[in-house]
Write an enzyme that holds these catalytic residues in place. Structure first.
Site, PDB file in Angstrom:
ATOM      1  N   GLY A 116       7.274   4.855   7.620  1.00  0.00           N
ATOM      2  CA  GLY A 116       6.437   6.043   7.773  1.00  0.00           C
ATOM      3  C   GLY A 116       6.720   6.701   9.103  1.00  0.00           C
ATOM      4  O   GLY A 116       7.812   6.557   9.663  1.00  0.00           O
TER       5      GLY A 116
ATOM      6  N   GLU B   4      10.365   1.263   9.895  1.00  0.00           N
ATOM      7  CA  GLU B   4      11.372   2.281   9.537  1.00  0.00           C
ATOM      8  C   GLU B   4      10.696   3.623   9.748  1.00  0.00           C
ATOM      9  O   GLU B   4       9.837   4.021   8.952  1.00  0.00           O
ATOM     10  CB  GLU B   4      11.795   2.102   8.072  1.00  0.00           C
ATOM     11  CG  GLU B   4      12.290   0.708   7.722  1.00  0.00           C
ATOM     12  CD  GLU B   4      13.680   0.415   8.256  1.00  0.00           C
ATOM     13  OE1 GLU B   4      14.348   1.354   8.703  1.00  0.00           O
ATOM     14  OE2 GLU B   4      14.087  -0.752   8.235  1.00  0.00           O
ATOM     15  N   LEU B   5      11.079   4.334  10.800  1.00  0.00           N
ATOM     16  CA  LEU B   5      10.267   5.481  11.240  1.00  0.00           C
ATOM     17  C   LEU B   5      11.041   6.799  11.165  1.00  0.00           C
ATOM     18  O   LEU B   5      12.015   6.918  10.453  1.00  0.00           O
ATOM     19  CB  LEU B   5       9.749   5.196  12.653  1.00  0.00           C
ATOM     20  CG  LEU B   5       9.077   3.815  12.823  1.00  0.00           C
ATOM     21  CD1 LEU B   5       8.666   3.573  14.263  1.00  0.00           C
ATOM     22  CD2 LEU B   5       7.890   3.660  11.880  1.00  0.00           C
TER      23      LEU B   5
ATOM     24  N   LYS C  35       0.856  -1.181   0.000  1.00  0.00           N
ATOM     25  CA  LYS C  35       0.000   0.000   0.000  1.00  0.00           C
ATOM     26  C   LYS C  35       0.893   1.232   0.000  1.00  0.00           C
ATOM     27  O   LYS C  35       1.366   1.678   1.038  1.00  0.00           O
ATOM     28  CB  LYS C  35      -0.930   0.042   1.215  1.00  0.00           C
ATOM     29  CG  LYS C  35      -2.033   1.081   1.027  1.00  0.00           C
ATOM     30  CD  LYS C  35      -2.484   1.747   2.288  1.00  0.00           C
ATOM     31  CE  LYS C  35      -1.636   2.906   2.705  1.00  0.00           C
ATOM     32  NZ  LYS C  35      -1.586   4.041   1.762  1.00  0.00           N
TER      33      LYS C  35
ATOM     34  N   CYS D 181      14.047  10.809   5.632  1.00  0.00           N
ATOM     35  CA  CYS D 181      14.061  10.370   7.028  1.00  0.00           C
ATOM     36  C   CYS D 181      15.450  10.507   7.651  1.00  0.00           C
ATOM     37  O   CYS D 181      15.574  10.749   8.841  1.00  0.00           O
ATOM     38  CB  CYS D 181      13.562   8.940   7.130  1.00  0.00           C
ATOM     39  SG  CYS D 181      14.494   7.800   6.095  1.00  0.00           S
TER      40      CYS D 181
HETATM   41  P1  NAD Z   1       2.670   8.236   7.653  1.00  0.00           P
HETATM   42  O1  NAD Z   1       2.949   7.417   8.851  1.00  0.00           O
HETATM   43  O2  NAD Z   1       1.615   9.268   7.751  1.00  0.00           O
HETATM   44  O3  NAD Z   1       2.233   7.299   6.422  1.00  0.00           O
HETATM   45  C1  NAD Z   1       3.020   6.224   5.973  1.00  0.00           C
HETATM   46  C2  NAD Z   1       2.132   5.207   5.289  1.00  0.00           C
HETATM   47  O4  NAD Z   1       1.256   4.638   6.256  1.00  0.00           O
HETATM   48  C3  NAD Z   1       1.245   5.783   4.188  1.00  0.00           C
HETATM   49  O5  NAD Z   1       1.134   4.859   3.133  1.00  0.00           O
HETATM   50  C4  NAD Z   1      -0.089   5.941   4.907  1.00  0.00           C
HETATM   51  O6  NAD Z   1      -1.194   5.934   4.022  1.00  0.00           O
HETATM   52  C5  NAD Z   1      -0.097   4.719   5.797  1.00  0.00           C
HETATM   53  N1  NAD Z   1      -0.971   4.809   6.982  1.00  0.00           N
HETATM   54  C6  NAD Z   1      -1.512   5.909   7.542  1.00  0.00           C
HETATM   55  N2  NAD Z   1      -2.245   5.564   8.642  1.00  0.00           N
HETATM   56  C7  NAD Z   1      -2.123   4.225   8.768  1.00  0.00           C
HETATM   57  C8  NAD Z   1      -2.617   3.281   9.728  1.00  0.00           C
HETATM   58  N3  NAD Z   1      -3.374   3.647  10.756  1.00  0.00           N
HETATM   59  N4  NAD Z   1      -2.292   1.976   9.574  1.00  0.00           N
HETATM   60  C9  NAD Z   1      -1.484   1.575   8.550  1.00  0.00           C
HETATM   61  N5  NAD Z   1      -1.003   2.424   7.607  1.00  0.00           N
HETATM   62  C10 NAD Z   1      -1.314   3.737   7.723  1.00  0.00           C
HETATM   63  O7  NAD Z   1       4.047   8.866   7.192  1.00  0.00           O
HETATM   64  P2  NAD Z   1       4.313   9.907   6.003  1.00  0.00           P
HETATM   65  O8  NAD Z   1       3.965  11.274   6.459  1.00  0.00           O
HETATM   66  O9  NAD Z   1       3.708   9.401   4.752  1.00  0.00           O
HETATM   67  O10 NAD Z   1       5.893   9.771   5.839  1.00  0.00           O
HETATM   68  C11 NAD Z   1       6.799  10.594   6.492  1.00  0.00           C
HETATM   69  C12 NAD Z   1       7.381   9.896   7.704  1.00  0.00           C
HETATM   70  O11 NAD Z   1       8.022   8.696   7.290  1.00  0.00           O
HETATM   71  C13 NAD Z   1       8.452  10.714   8.389  1.00  0.00           C
HETATM   72  O12 NAD Z   1       8.286  10.617   9.774  1.00  0.00           O
HETATM   73  C14 NAD Z   1       9.742  10.030   7.961  1.00  0.00           C
HETATM   74  O13 NAD Z   1      10.817  10.222   8.846  1.00  0.00           O
HETATM   75  C15 NAD Z   1       9.315   8.615   7.881  1.00  0.00           C
HETATM   76  N6  NAD Z   1      10.206   7.849   6.998  1.00  0.00           N
HETATM   77  C16 NAD Z   1      11.072   6.953   7.560  1.00  0.00           C
HETATM   78  C17 NAD Z   1      11.970   6.250   6.756  1.00  0.00           C
HETATM   79  C18 NAD Z   1      12.960   5.273   7.341  1.00  0.00           C
HETATM   80  O14 NAD Z   1      13.562   4.517   6.600  1.00  0.00           O
HETATM   81  N7  NAD Z   1      13.182   5.267   8.642  1.00  0.00           N
HETATM   82  C19 NAD Z   1      11.958   6.452   5.373  1.00  0.00           C
HETATM   83  C20 NAD Z   1      11.063   7.379   4.850  1.00  0.00           C
HETATM   84  C21 NAD Z   1      10.187   8.056   5.672  1.00  0.00           C
END
Ligand code: NAD
Length: 544
Positions: free
Chosen positions: A259, A281-282, A208, A315
């Site tokens: 995310g 991965e956050l 997704k 990230c």
């Molecule tokens: P997000 O957590 O809002 O969304 C990430 C994904 O999760 C999206 O596909 C979203 O639709 C989905 N999602 C949303 N709510 C959900 C739920 N309740 N259950 C399951 N899935 C759900 O994050 P974002 O704003 O899209 O991305 C930015 C964040 O991601 C930043 O905090 C960044 O640091 C982090 N990030 C981390 C890494 C890493 O490798 N550590 C890499 C890239 C981004």
């Protein structure tokens, strides 16, 4: 689209000037991502329901980019059913046949990279150079797992329970169907890059992606199928994160989530309730340390890459810059000059140093963090403004000084082109400050003394540390694990851990001649005495 390439604001705060020499602007988002391209890619979404389609907008222009079908609960169900069926035959193939698909994908992707660079730019608004980082990362992962993957997965002979009598093998079995949830910021790398080792290990994937960047993931899927992946093995479902995300987690045999930390916690709890594993991965609040002996030009150059790649929506990008007091003013002057000279641009061509933010939400967070900090006493060294003259979501690369702990920009992830500079006197102080957040993703240390750099690195509480580089040295070392400590996550991508997470360990032990229990008419007491003697003998001969 007009040529919107321009210099970032100068340190002196003057108005940015147009940069007519910089390329870009000839090709437009609309001419690169046509309705025919969107319609072709959209066929790759598992969506049969009559759910309202979703519209996406090109961040560079604010114009509509794509209309995409959305998946209902029955589509998620269907996606898992199809994926599960395809997985059985895929897992039965020899690993080298699966590896060949990754290697063909690598070559095809490099040949056709312009297509995906256009899509990444159109969907995220990032500069082409930063889109190319994704191509680099995916190519390195495809090659690494294509060439080395089989050795991570091969059966390993282990010491048996009893020497000679027991022969034991540790094997790796695919988990089954991986539920992969990915964000919008690195849509190519964080969809296909993470899926490749899952496929190599014999799994199917239901992915997704964020709807905003779904075209990029759909393109990757199309190309991987062209390279030989069975079409049903990679399902892509789209929809509201809080609705479709949990539906994926509830059906997956393992969850690979990338995310925010907030969503990651929810995903982890949901997976835990089903006793299903998850890698997370956050977010991060990454620090860079410039030690007193650092090469200041290299460090300033590195800081620009560290802070403003993908407009800071990375990230592992740096949002906290700790500089030794003795070199702080000199470093800051060089860093600010380079930052002020960055060319902002939105053309689908190389030449711009930084692109736009992805969404109104990102622009709002960045603006709020900077405005609140300034109101509370921070100083803008350079940048500090949105640039609607360039596009709806542009924001200048921004350096703040005088940031204090109560300001949101000090501890919260901004996820934008904003960095705060702090001064330190001792290494201990710098290390303690860098480690003072609950996050632990990435960090960077600059010094001419490499031994000292590695010693400082060992004290930093982050999953990756780069010495004399921003983030690409560690991230690009794909044979080593990459991921976060603390609130930055669980598990790792890349290296052995990046593929073994998608497997179950299975121990197969074969017993010969004698059982491990009383036999040959021996009673229990006799057996215990013989076994005790055996254990002592094994110790004496250092067999165990
Ligand atoms: P997000 O957590 O809002 O969304 C990430 C994904 O999760 C999206 O596909 C979203 O639709 C989905 N999602 C949303 N709510 C959900 C739920 N309740 N259950 C399951 N899935 C759900 O994050 P974002 O704003 O899209 O991305 C930015 C964040 O991601 C930043 O905090 C960044 O640091 C982090 N990030 C981390 C890494 C890493 O490798 N550590 C890499 C890239 C981004």
């Amino acid at each position: 689209m007009t040529d919107i390439t321009a210099d970032a604001q100068t340190p002196a705060g003057g108005a940015a000037e147009r940069n007519p020499a910089a390329p870009g602007g000839a090709r437009t988002v609309a001419s690169a991502v046509t309705p025919a391209v969107v319609a072709r890619l959209a066929r790759g979404v598992t969506a049969t329901s009559d759910a309202e389609p979703a519209h996406t907008v090109a961040p560079l222009t604010g114009e509509r980019l794509a209309t995409l079908p959305q998946s209902g609960p029955e589509d998620v169900e269907l996606a898992f059913r199809l994926a599960r069926r395809a997985q059985t035959a895929w897992a039965a193939l020899p690993v080298r046949r699966r590896a060949a698909v990754l290697l063909r994908f690598h070559d095809l992707m490099l040949r056709r990279q312009d297509e995906v660079l256009d899509l990444i730019q159109a969907e995220t608004g990032k500069a082409r150079l930063h889109a190319f980082e994704e191509v680099m990362a995916v190519a390195m992962a495809a090659r690494h797992y294509g060439v080395k993957g089989a050795s991570y997965l091969r059966d390993r002979r282990r010491g048996g329970a009893l020497p000679v009598l027991t022969s034991t093998v540790e094997a790796r079995r695919p988990k089954g169907v991986i539920g992969q949830i990915s964000p919008w910021n690195y849509p190519f790398e964080l969809s296909v890059g993470d899926a490749l080792p899952a496929f190599l290990a014999g799994n199917a994937v239901v992915n997704k992606p964020d709807t905003q960047t779904a075209l990029t993931a759909l393109w990757a899927r199309e190309l991987l199928v062209e390279a030989g992946l069975p079409a049903d093995l990679w399902q892509i479902v789209l929809g509201d994160g809080p609705v479709v995300g949990p539906a994926v987690v509830d059906r997956a045999d393992y969850v690979a989530f990338t995310g925010s930390t907030r969503t990651g916690r929810e995903v982890a709890q949901r997976a835990a309730a089903r006793l299903v594993g998850a890698s997370l991965e956050l977010g991060g609040k990454n620090a860079m340390l410039v030690l007193a002996d650092a090469d200041l030009d290299r460090a300033a150059e590195g800081a620009v890459r560290a802070c403003f790649s993908s407009a800071g929506q990375l990230c592992i990008s740096i949002e906290r810059l700790f500089v030794h007091r003795s070199v702080a003013d000199e470093f800051l002057a060089r860093f600010a000059a380079r930052t002020g000279a960055l060319r902002l641009g939105g053309g689908l061509a190389y030449g711009a140093d930084m692109g736009s933010l992805v969404s109104e939400r990102q622009l709002e967070t960045v603006t709020r963090h900077v405005e609140e900090a300034v109101k509370a006493g921070a100083t803008v060294v350079t940048g500090g403004r949105a640039r609607p003259d360039l596009g709806p979501l542009f924001y200048e690369p921004t350096v703040l000084d005088g940031v204090t702990p109560e300001m949101a920009v000090c501890a919260e992830e901004t996820f934008g082109p904003v960095v705060s500079v702090y001064r330190f006197d001792t290494e201990d102080e710098a290390v303690a400050a860098a480690n003072s957040t609950p996050y632990g993703l990435n960090s960077s240390v600059w010094t001419k003394d490499l031994r000292r750099g590695r010693a400082v690195a060992a004290r930093l509480h982050t999953g990756t540390v780069n010495v004399n580089e921003a983030y690409a040295a560690a991230y690009g070392s794909v044979s080593s694990p990459m991921g976060g400590m603390g609130d930055s996550g669980l598990g790792r991508r890349h290296g052995a851990e990046g593929i073994l997470r998608y497997t179950e360990a299975q121990t197969i032990a074969t017993q010969r001649l004698l059982p491990i229990g009383p036999s040959l008419g021996m009673d229990d007491e006799r057996f215990a005495a013989v076994f005790t003697a055996g254990l002592k003998a094994m110790r004496a001969f250092r067999l165990k």
